[in-house]
Design a protein around this motif. Structure first.
Motif, PDB file in Angstrom:
ATOM      1  N   PHE A 103       0.829  -1.211   0.000  1.00 41.33           N
ATOM      2  CA  PHE A 103       0.000   0.000   0.000  1.00 41.33           C
ATOM      3  C   PHE A 103       0.862   1.259   0.000  1.00 41.33           C
ATOM      4  O   PHE A 103       0.501   2.275  -0.607  1.00 41.33           O
ATOM      5  CB  PHE A 103      -0.930   0.009   1.210  1.00 41.33           C
ATOM      6  N   LYS A 104       1.990   1.223   0.679  1.00 38.81           N
ATOM      7  CA  LYS A 104       2.895   2.380   0.719  1.00 38.81           C
ATOM      8  C   LYS A 104       3.349   2.774  -0.676  1.00 38.81           C
ATOM      9  O   LYS A 104       3.634   3.941  -0.952  1.00 38.81           O
ATOM     10  CB  LYS A 104       4.101   2.052   1.600  1.00 38.81           C
ATOM     11  N   HIS A 105       3.388   1.795  -1.571  1.00 36.44           N
ATOM     12  CA  HIS A 105       3.833   2.034  -2.946  1.00 36.44           C
ATOM     13  C   HIS A 105       2.663   2.094  -3.928  1.00 36.44           C
ATOM     14  O   HIS A 105       2.866   1.994  -5.152  1.00 36.44           O
ATOM     15  CB  HIS A 105       4.814   0.940  -3.364  1.00 36.44           C
ATOM     16  N   GLY A 106       1.435   2.243  -3.411  1.00 39.54           N
ATOM     17  CA  GLY A 106       0.268   2.376  -4.280  1.00 39.54           C
ATOM     18  C   GLY A 106      -0.186   1.077  -4.906  1.00 39.54           C
ATOM     19  O   GLY A 106      -0.853   1.080  -5.945  1.00 39.54           O
ATOM     20  N   VAL A 107       0.142  -0.058  -4.270  1.00 36.11           N
ATOM     21  CA  VAL A 107      -0.180  -1.385  -4.806  1.00 36.11           C
ATOM     22  C   VAL A 107      -1.056  -2.127  -3.797  1.00 36.11           C
ATOM     23  O   VAL A 107      -0.962  -1.892  -2.585  1.00 36.11           O
ATOM     24  CB  VAL A 107       1.126  -2.174  -5.084  1.00 36.11           C
ATOM     25  N   VAL A 108      -1.900  -3.026  -4.282  1.00 35.84           N
ATOM     26  CA  VAL A 108      -2.782  -3.814  -3.428  1.00 35.84           C
ATOM     27  C   VAL A 108      -1.982  -4.481  -2.314  1.00 35.84           C
ATOM     28  O   VAL A 108      -0.970  -5.151  -2.555  1.00 35.84           O
ATOM     29  CB  VAL A 108      -3.510  -4.893  -4.256  1.00 35.84           C
ATOM     30  N   GLY A 109      -2.452  -4.305  -1.081  1.00 35.63           N
ATOM     31  CA  GLY A 109      -1.876  -4.988   0.064  1.00 35.63           C
ATOM     32  C   GLY A 109      -2.838  -6.038   0.566  1.00 35.63           C
ATOM     33  O   GLY A 109      -3.861  -5.707   1.166  1.00 35.63           O
ATOM     34  N   GLN A 110      -2.523  -7.307   0.327  1.00 36.58           N
ATOM     35  CA  GLN A 110      -3.438  -8.397   0.670  1.00 36.58           C
ATOM     36  C   GLN A 110      -2.614  -9.626   1.013  1.00 36.58           C
ATOM     37  O   GLN A 110      -1.569  -9.848   0.427  1.00 36.58           O
ATOM     38  CB  GLN A 110      -4.385  -8.682  -0.501  1.00 36.58           C
ATOM     39  N   GLU A 242     -16.767  -5.446   7.408  1.00 37.96           N
ATOM     40  CA  GLU A 242     -17.010  -4.505   6.312  1.00 37.96           C
ATOM     41  C   GLU A 242     -16.013  -4.699   5.173  1.00 37.96           C
ATOM     42  O   GLU A 242     -16.374  -4.598   3.995  1.00 37.96           O
ATOM     43  CB  GLU A 242     -16.977  -3.065   6.824  1.00 37.96           C
ATOM     44  N   SER A 243     -14.760  -4.970   5.507  1.00 43.29           N
ATOM     45  CA  SER A 243     -13.772  -5.176   4.446  1.00 43.29           C
ATOM     46  C   SER A 243     -14.141  -6.373   3.577  1.00 43.29           C
ATOM     47  O   SER A 243     -13.957  -6.352   2.350  1.00 43.29           O
ATOM     48  CB  SER A 243     -12.379  -5.380   5.048  1.00 43.29           C
ATOM     49  N   LEU A 245     -17.316  -7.519   3.214  1.00 40.11           N
ATOM     50  CA  LEU A 245     -18.543  -7.183   2.497  1.00 40.11           C
ATOM     51  C   LEU A 245     -18.244  -6.349   1.256  1.00 40.11           C
ATOM     52  O   LEU A 245     -18.878  -6.509   0.207  1.00 40.11           O
ATOM     53  CB  LEU A 245     -19.503  -6.437   3.421  1.00 40.11           C
ATOM     54  N   GLU A 246     -17.255  -5.472   1.366  1.00 40.76           N
ATOM     55  CA  GLU A 246     -16.844  -4.684   0.197  1.00 40.76           C
ATOM     56  C   GLU A 246     -16.324  -5.600  -0.908  1.00 40.76           C
ATOM     57  O   GLU A 246     -16.611  -5.399  -2.090  1.00 40.76           O
ATOM     58  CB  GLU A 246     -15.756  -3.691   0.617  1.00 40.76           C
ATOM     59  N   THR A 247     -15.566  -6.607  -0.506  1.00 42.68           N
ATOM     60  CA  THR A 247     -15.060  -7.572  -1.489  1.00 42.68           C
ATOM     61  C   THR A 247     -16.204  -8.376  -2.101  1.00 42.68           C
ATOM     62  O   THR A 247     -16.209  -8.644  -3.309  1.00 42.68           O
ATOM     63  CB  THR A 247     -14.046  -8.518  -0.816  1.00 42.68           C
ATOM     64  N   MET A 248     -17.175  -8.752  -1.284  1.00 45.07           N
ATOM     65  CA  MET A 248     -18.332  -9.489  -1.800  1.00 45.07           C
ATOM     66  C   MET A 248     -19.118  -8.651  -2.807  1.00 45.07           C
ATOM     67  O   MET A 248     -19.594  -9.150  -3.827  1.00 45.07           O
ATOM     68  CB  MET A 248     -19.248  -9.912  -0.650  1.00 45.07           C
ATOM     69  N   ARG A 249     -19.249  -7.355  -2.521  1.00 40.29           N
ATOM     70  CA  ARG A 249     -19.982  -6.474  -3.443  1.00 40.29           C
ATOM     71  C   ARG A 249     -19.274  -6.329  -4.777  1.00 40.29           C
ATOM     72  O   ARG A 249     -19.905  -6.133  -5.818  1.00 40.29           O
ATOM     73  CB  ARG A 249     -20.200  -5.101  -2.802  1.00 40.29           C
ATOM     74  N   TYR A 284      -5.016   1.051   8.437  1.00 40.89           N
ATOM     75  CA  TYR A 284      -5.746   0.065   9.242  1.00 40.89           C
ATOM     76  C   TYR A 284      -6.264  -0.997   8.290  1.00 40.89           C
ATOM     77  O   TYR A 284      -7.341  -0.889   7.716  1.00 40.89           O
ATOM     78  CB  TYR A 284      -6.893   0.727   9.998  1.00 40.89           C
ATOM     79  N   THR A 285      -5.474  -2.043   8.092  1.00 40.51           N
ATOM     80  CA  THR A 285      -5.771  -3.043   7.085  1.00 40.51           C
ATOM     81  C   THR A 285      -6.492  -4.243   7.696  1.00 40.51           C
ATOM     82  O   THR A 285      -6.826  -4.268   8.881  1.00 40.51           O
ATOM     83  CB  THR A 285      -4.473  -3.507   6.405  1.00 40.51           C
ATOM     84  N   ARG A 286      -6.699  -5.255   6.863  1.00 39.99           N
ATOM     85  CA  ARG A 286      -7.378  -6.467   7.323  1.00 39.99           C
ATOM     86  C   ARG A 286      -6.650  -7.096   8.508  1.00 39.99           C
ATOM     87  O   ARG A 286      -7.286  -7.610   9.429  1.00 39.99           O
ATOM     88  CB  ARG A 286      -7.468  -7.445   6.150  1.00 39.99           C
ATOM     89  N   ALA A 287      -5.324  -7.047   8.511  1.00 37.52           N
ATOM     90  CA  ALA A 287      -4.562  -7.588   9.645  1.00 37.52           C
ATOM     91  C   ALA A 287      -4.952  -6.888  10.944  1.00 37.52           C
ATOM     92  O   ALA A 287      -5.132  -7.537  11.986  1.00 37.52           O
ATOM     93  CB  ALA A 287      -3.069  -7.448   9.390  1.00 37.52           C
ATOM     94  N   ASP A 288      -5.081  -5.574  10.899  1.00 37.28           N
ATOM     95  CA  ASP A 288      -5.482  -4.826  12.090  1.00 37.28           C
ATOM     96  C   ASP A 288      -6.875  -5.227  12.547  1.00 37.28           C
ATOM     97  O   ASP A 288      -7.149  -5.338  13.748  1.00 37.28           O
ATOM     98  CB  ASP A 288      -5.444  -3.321  11.810  1.00 37.28           C
ATOM     99  N   GLU A 289      -7.783  -5.430  11.592  1.00 36.05           N
ATOM    100  CA  GLU A 289      -9.142  -5.858  11.931  1.00 36.05           C
ATOM    101  C   GLU A 289      -9.120  -7.182  12.696  1.00 36.05           C
ATOM    102  O   GLU A 289      -9.843  -7.360  13.679  1.00 36.05           O
ATOM    103  CB  GLU A 289      -9.977  -6.021  10.657  1.00 36.05           C
ATOM    104  N   ILE A 290      -8.278  -8.109  12.226  1.00 37.05           N
ATOM    105  CA  ILE A 290      -8.229  -9.417  12.873  1.00 37.05           C
ATOM    106  C   ILE A 290      -7.564  -9.326  14.243  1.00 37.05           C
ATOM    107  O   ILE A 290      -8.022  -9.947  15.216  1.00 37.05           O
ATOM    108  CB  ILE A 290      -7.491 -10.425  11.968  1.00 37.05           C
ATOM    109  N   ILE A 291      -6.493  -8.547  14.348  1.00 38.86           N
ATOM    110  CA  ILE A 291      -5.820  -8.367  15.633  1.00 38.86           C
ATOM    111  C   ILE A 291      -6.792  -7.804  16.664  1.00 38.86           C
ATOM    112  O   ILE A 291      -6.828  -8.234  17.826  1.00 38.86           O
ATOM    113  CB  ILE A 291      -4.592  -7.453  15.475  1.00 38.86           C
ATOM    114  N   ASP A 292      -7.597  -6.831  16.241  1.00 39.41           N
ATOM    115  CA  ASP A 292      -8.547  -6.193  17.153  1.00 39.41           C
ATOM    116  C   ASP A 292      -9.862  -6.957  17.268  1.00 39.41           C
ATOM    117  O   ASP A 292     -10.685  -6.636  18.139  1.00 39.41           O
ATOM    118  CB  ASP A 292      -8.843  -4.765  16.686  1.00 39.41           C
TER     119      ASP A 292
END
Length: 443
Positions: A103-110, A242-243, A245-249, A284-292
């Motif tokens: 993401f820092k370089h403007g690329v998908v972080g997954q 929500e992250s 659900l956005e992918t599902m949409r 605040y990425t998917r990793a943060d969501e799972i940690i929290d």
């Protein structure tokens, strides 16, 4: 005649998925009887928290099942019929870097797609091969069912370095989506229909869905996806953040570019990379969501069970992740010939695709393993996308094997999520620093 009782080892016993998997196995004792259930992890403290709660669950629900947990490979892998592997090498701290560095370089972080998936793959290859070697040494007739991500790179590595091993690489995403498909057209679950599917892991399409009377269900499901993707008006299923659900949409747009088939949601990261990056919260990425979220929830529930000495009111429930791997274990143990989507060497199943590619296809599973179902030729659009992706994955494994900086740079540059060789190099240099304790030295 009584059914065979199995001994199962969960490798990655400290995973947040372990309690649900244990619950699923206990709920399935009528179809997959157990004599022994073991956990193995190299993180003793983390595993102990999960294992002590699981011990209480087992004592209350199935006291006849022998339970143990250990960090010793010989103790873990001796006298085992099925190994269920679910490793997360580097844990969530490294997953966070997998997501935030691109993401820092403007690329998908997954975690499994793009540079993050490649980084994770290089961390996972050695430990998975180590598990295979332990299994072959101590229980050579056992099967390993591998859930560890990124499944595509892990599958290519095990194909290449342990070609004769009894390992089956799997992913629960097709299962999760098929259950959604069933629910949105009023069926109970995915077992109410039969599907045809082709692709790579996290990179595929459904071509046919029929019920057991042969009725074509694709039009009804397609109509739903055109209107609201794979979202549904229910709390069922395991992906409700929500992250997700956005992918599902996003399946709406993915279906537009290929209206004849139904897409795997992960195609979003390759075919909608620009909008994915634009709308992502890069801090605040998917990793943060799972940690929290899941991380805290699972471990607090494990501690609560242990402190109370009972799991009779536990929130742990079985889910699609657990049910799929349990169904696979049943098919191998009792020769059920069930049809399941697995990751397999192509070997001509997709007629116009690379023979040695690790593809994701429906297979018939029995006691001797699995047989892929032939898909014939695939269209040029999907074939071209898959060829680019498989090249990126093979180059990543080349880089791990050869310790080659150049091959890994080529792997990143080949990936459809990365816009240029310059960006690929910048990301690679940052990933090397983050993964220096886990990757081979690159020259």
């Amino acid at each position: 005649m009584p059914k065979k009782e199995s001994s199962i080892l969960i490798a990655g016993g400290g995973s947040t998925y372990t309690p649900a998997l244990v619950v699923m196995l206990l709920e399935s004792l009528d179809k997959l009887p157990l004599r022994k259930l073991k956990l193995y992890d190299n993180d003793e403290e983390r595993q102990k928290t999960v294992a002590e709660a699981c011990k209480i669950i087992i004592d209350e629900r199935a006291p006849g099942v022998e339970f143990s947990y250990t960090t010793d490979p010989e103790e873990a892998f001796t006298d085992v019929d099925i190994v269920m592997a679910q490793l997360r090498v580097g844990k969530y701290a490294l997953r966070e870097q997998d997501e935030k560095i691109p993401f820092k370089h403007g690329v998908v972080g997954q975690e499994t797609c793009g540079p993050g998936g490649i980084a994770y793959g290089l961390r996972s290859l050695g430990p998975i091969i180590e598990l295979v070697d332990y299994m072959e040494k101590y229980s050579p007739d056992a099967w390993m069912l591998n859930y560890s991500n990124p499944a595509a790179i892990v599958a290519e590595g095990t194909r290449r370095f342990r070609p004769n091993s009894r390992i089956i690489n799997i992913c629960d995403m097709p299962v999760c989506l098929e259950d959604i498909m069933a629910r949105v057209i009023g069926l109970k679950d995915r077992k109410d229909f039969e599907t045809s599917y082709f692709g790579l892991n996290h990179f595929g399409w459904w071509t046919k869905i029929v019920d057991h009377e042969g009725m074509d269900l694709m039009p009804k499901i397609s109509d739903h996806v055109k209107r609201q993707g794979y979202t549904e008006n229910t709390q069922k299923g395991q992906h409700k953040e929500e992250s997700w659900l956005e992918t599902m949409r996003a399946a709406k747009e993915l279906h537009e570019i290929e209206p004849e088939f139904l897409p795997n949601t992960y195609l979003k990261y390759y075919l909608m990379a620009d909008s994915t990056v634009e709308h992502a919260n890069k801090e605040y990425t998917r990793a943060d969501e799972i940690i929290d979220g899941r991380e805290k929830d699972v471990f607090s529930e494990c501690r609560r069970i242990t402190e109370n000495g009972t799991a009779k009111d536990t929130s742990f429930k079985s889910n699609e992740h657990a049910s799929f791997i349990t169904d696979l274990a049943c098919a191998l143990t009792f020769n059920t010939k069930e049809r399941m989507i697995l990751i397999t060497e192509n070997r001509g199943a997709i007629a116009n695709f690379a023979y040695d590619a690790m593809v994701e296809l429906p297979c018939i599973v029995g006691k001797d393993g699995y047989e892929p179902i032939s898909m014939g030729d695939i269209p040029i659009f999907e074939k071209g996308l898959m060829e680019q992706q498989i090249a990126s994955e093979k180059l990543a494994v080349d880089a791990w094997e050869q310790g080659s900086y150049l091959k890994l740079w080529q792997s990143l540059a080949m990936n459809k999520t990365v816009p240029s060789i310059a960006v690929a190099k910048d990301i690679l240099d940052d990933l090397i620093l983050a993964n220096k304790e886990f990757w081979p030295e690159l020259k």
